[in-house]
Scaffold this motif. Structure first.
Motif, mmCIF file in Angstrom:
data_model
loop_
_atom_site.group_PDB
_atom_site.id
_atom_site.type_symbol
_atom_site.label_atom_id
_atom_site.label_comp_id
_atom_site.label_asym_id
_atom_site.label_seq_id
_atom_site.Cartn_x
_atom_site.Cartn_y
_atom_site.Cartn_z
ATOM 1 N N LEU A 1 11.856 6.277 -8.751
ATOM 2 C CA LEU A 1 10.883 6.356 -9.598
ATOM 3 C C LEU A 1 10.630 5.077 -10.402
ATOM 4 O O LEU A 1 11.588 4.393 -10.496
ATOM 5 C CB LEU A 1 10.927 7.401 -10.828
ATOM 6 C CG LEU A 1 11.382 8.871 -10.341
ATOM 7 C CD1 LEU A 1 11.883 9.666 -11.661
ATOM 8 C CD2 LEU A 1 9.958 9.550 -9.821
ATOM 9 N N GLY A 2 9.173 4.895 -10.552
ATOM 10 C CA GLY A 2 8.992 3.346 -11.332
ATOM 11 C C GLY A 2 8.309 3.408 -12.532
ATOM 12 O O GLY A 2 7.534 4.267 -12.943
ATOM 13 N N ALA A 3 8.931 2.458 -13.514
ATOM 14 C CA ALA A 3 8.247 2.443 -14.787
ATOM 15 C C ALA A 3 7.257 1.124 -14.505
ATOM 16 O O ALA A 3 7.458 0.228 -13.688
ATOM 17 C CB ALA A 3 9.667 1.886 -15.898
ATOM 18 N N ARG A 4 6.246 1.274 -15.598
ATOM 19 C CA ARG A 4 5.131 0.223 -15.172
ATOM 20 C C ARG A 4 5.729 -1.262 -15.830
ATOM 21 O O ARG A 4 6.722 -1.424 -16.505
ATOM 22 C CB ARG A 4 4.227 0.703 -16.434
ATOM 23 C CG ARG A 4 3.372 1.926 -16.209
ATOM 24 C CD ARG A 4 2.440 1.929 -16.934
ATOM 25 N NE ARG A 4 1.547 3.301 -16.498
ATOM 26 C CZ ARG A 4 0.522 3.763 -17.477
ATOM 27 N NH1 ARG A 4 -0.014 2.984 -18.498
ATOM 28 N NH2 ARG A 4 -0.138 4.827 -16.806
ATOM 29 N N ALA B 1 5.950 10.506 -5.487
ATOM 30 C CA ALA B 1 7.122 10.713 -6.261
ATOM 31 C C ALA B 1 7.054 11.226 -7.494
ATOM 32 O O ALA B 1 7.808 11.906 -8.073
ATOM 33 C CB ALA B 1 8.198 9.761 -6.080
ATOM 34 N N ASP B 2 6.128 10.458 -8.293
ATOM 35 C CA ASP B 2 5.964 10.714 -9.800
ATOM 36 C C ASP B 2 5.543 12.060 -10.017
ATOM 37 O O ASP B 2 5.910 12.838 -11.056
ATOM 38 C CB ASP B 2 5.236 9.972 -10.322
ATOM 39 C CG ASP B 2 5.091 9.674 -11.942
ATOM 40 O OD1 ASP B 2 6.029 9.865 -12.456
ATOM 41 O OD2 ASP B 2 3.562 10.039 -12.502
ATOM 42 N N ARG B 3 4.653 12.730 -8.872
ATOM 43 C CA ARG B 3 3.987 13.988 -9.308
ATOM 44 C C ARG B 3 4.673 15.122 -8.429
ATOM 45 O O ARG B 3 4.855 16.379 -9.076
ATOM 46 C CB ARG B 3 2.593 13.933 -8.666
ATOM 47 C CG ARG B 3 1.635 13.288 -9.686
ATOM 48 C CD ARG B 3 0.546 12.634 -9.035
ATOM 49 N NE ARG B 3 -0.390 12.055 -9.996
ATOM 50 C CZ ARG B 3 0.032 10.731 -10.593
ATOM 51 N NH1 ARG B 3 0.798 9.983 -10.103
ATOM 52 N NH2 ARG B 3 -0.942 10.283 -11.456
ATOM 53 N N GLY C 1 0.824 -1.230 -0.024
ATOM 54 C CA GLY C 1 -0.026 -0.040 0.008
ATOM 55 C C GLY C 1 0.893 1.093 -0.071
ATOM 56 O O GLY C 1 0.449 2.056 -0.888
ATOM 57 N N TYR C 2 2.018 1.268 0.870
ATOM 58 C CA TYR C 2 2.769 2.310 0.903
ATOM 59 C C TYR C 2 3.440 2.497 -0.511
ATOM 60 O O TYR C 2 3.991 3.643 -0.794
ATOM 61 C CB TYR C 2 3.665 2.549 2.286
ATOM 62 C CG TYR C 2 4.226 3.826 2.436
ATOM 63 C CD1 TYR C 2 3.543 5.194 2.327
ATOM 64 C CD2 TYR C 2 6.015 3.840 2.253
ATOM 65 C CE1 TYR C 2 4.480 6.284 2.225
ATOM 66 C CE2 TYR C 2 6.419 4.933 2.326
ATOM 67 C CZ TYR C 2 5.793 6.067 2.251
ATOM 68 O OH TYR C 2 6.317 7.494 2.519
ATOM 69 N N GLY C 3 3.988 1.401 -1.032
ATOM 70 C CA GLY C 3 4.714 1.455 -2.151
ATOM 71 C C GLY C 3 3.984 2.185 -3.189
ATOM 72 O O GLY C 3 4.470 2.889 -3.978
ATOM 73 N N LEU C 4 2.691 1.943 -3.422
ATOM 74 C CA LEU C 4 1.817 2.520 -4.320
ATOM 75 C C LEU C 4 1.773 3.818 -4.065
ATOM 76 O O LEU C 4 1.973 4.678 -5.129
ATOM 77 C CB LEU C 4 0.587 1.708 -4.527
ATOM 78 C CG LEU C 4 0.574 0.244 -5.068
ATOM 79 C CD1 LEU C 4 -0.805 -0.376 -4.703
ATOM 80 C CD2 LEU C 4 0.731 0.331 -6.266
ATOM 81 N N LEU C 5 1.527 4.414 -2.745
ATOM 82 C CA LEU C 5 1.333 5.766 -2.599
ATOM 83 C C LEU C 5 2.593 6.620 -2.819
ATOM 84 O O LEU C 5 2.595 7.544 -3.587
ATOM 85 C CB LEU C 5 1.024 5.729 -1.093
ATOM 86 C CG LEU C 5 0.654 7.340 -0.669
ATOM 87 C CD1 LEU C 5 -0.296 7.953 -1.281
ATOM 88 C CD2 LEU C 5 0.456 7.102 0.754
#
Length: 351
Positions: free
Chosen positions: A300-303, A163-165, A154-158
């Motif tokens: 930052l994460g790539a899909r 971070a992306d924004r 949950g926190y990973g997604l948040l």
């Protein structure tokens, strides 16, 4: 008192995130706060139903709630098994690709134990009661593991979304290597490089003299270092080679970050800010490692392909448990106390 605790946990999560969002405890605080809030709301709803002076209505409401929860867990188990089979077909029978299958079978096995208890209760109440004790005892350590999993995911997604924004400009974007196909990058690594290129352009557009570090050594089955293939791919995509720095000696995420910071220092960035680009399932753990090494920045994460994500996130979760193994060993040992006491009682009664 309960709502005050929810507010206190939410405040602790907010303060910790303000100081540095790269801490897993934030996810723990938020999961506790949300869990307590949900329990409180369900309790209020139960009281409202009970206030109707109709005990049967309350019993039905509780039965339906339990049925929905049980059905959701069964669906989770079936979906995990289906994903595990898909992973084996597409990625092979390596142990890492079996995680979602094993997880799903474990979930379904626990659900089957509950069904057996219900079935036995129809004719043998004493046996059913013993099964109930075992289900609860086994459920305590499983509940702890499930809580940590929800907090981590949950926190990973948040964190990835935030971070992306709202990430600040950086001195260097570090793209982590991920294996090659001959001298070419794989689709997974290409997605990281595309995300890194976007971060590079975004940071430079905000006035920073940002460079991109291609980070990855040469594995025993690779014909060139990953960093070289990554740089070639970016150059083919139109990125100026003068903006690319190479780190071609690392063999792990920790070395990726340490050696990349060394490369940045060699180019005059002694105490800079970094953006670490990896896949979305790995972004939080990469950010936690960045914090642990005393480096400023964010992940930052790539899909990632949907079918690959469940097994990958389970692998990341296992790594998180291992990295905090001392604390998890203690807490798991404590959570296993009811099961140990039940086992001792069963052995003693058998003798």
């Amino acid at each position: 008192m309960g709502w005050a605790l929810v507010a206190l946990l939410a405040l602790a999560a907010g303060v910790t995130a303000w100081q540095d969002p790269r801490r897993l405890r934030i996810g723990v605080y938020l999961t506790l706060a949300i869990g307590l809030a949900v329990v409180g709301l369900l309790g209020r709803l139960a009281l409202l139903i009970a206030g109707s002076d109709d005990p049967l209505r309350l019993a039905w409401a509780l039965l339906i709630a339990l049925g929905v929860a049980f059905s959701a867990v069964v669906v989770l188990g079936l979906a995990s098994v289906a994903n595990g089979i898909l992973m084996i077909r597409r990625e092979g029978r390596r142990p890492a690709n079996l995680l979602s299958l094993v997880f799903g079978l474990g979930v379904l096995g626990y659900c089957a134990l509950i069904v057996v208890m219900w079935w036995v209760d129809r004719n043998h109440t004493d046996v059913a009661l013993e099964l109930f004790f075992w289900i609860v005892a086994i459920g305590v350590p499983l509940g702890y593991l499930a809580f940590v999993f929800v907090a981590f995911v949950g926190y990973g997604l948040l964190y990835g979304w935030a971070a992306d924004r709202w990430a600040r400009p950086v001195d260097a974007v570090i793209v982590l290597g991920a294996g090659l196909s001959g001298e070419r990058v794989t689709p997974l690594l290409a997605s990281r490089l595309d995300r890194g290129r976007q971060a590079l352009e975004r940071s430079r557009s905000r006035g920073k003299d940002t460079h991109l570090i291609c980070s990855g050594g040469q594995g025993p089955d690779e014909v060139v270092p990953e960093a070289v293939a990554m740089a070639n791919h970016l150059a083919e995509q139109g990125v100026d080679r003068d903006l690319l720095w190479l780190e071609d000696a690392s063999t792990s995420t920790e070395e990726n970050l340490r050696f990349s910071a060394r490369v940045a220092a060699e180019h005059g960035v002694e105490s800079g800010r970094f953006a670490v680009v990896t896949n979305d399932f790995h972004v939080l753990r990469a950010a936690l490692l960045l914090h642990r090494m005393g480096l400023e920045g964010h992940g930052l994460g790539a899909r990632t392909a949907r079918y690959f994500w469940p097994s990958a996130i389970l692998r990341e979760y296992a790594a998180i448990l291992w990295e905090h193994r001392r604390l998890n060993t203690v807490l798991l040992a404590l959570s296993c106390v009811p099961m140990a006491l039940l086992l001792v009682r069963t052995v003693a009664s058998g003798t």
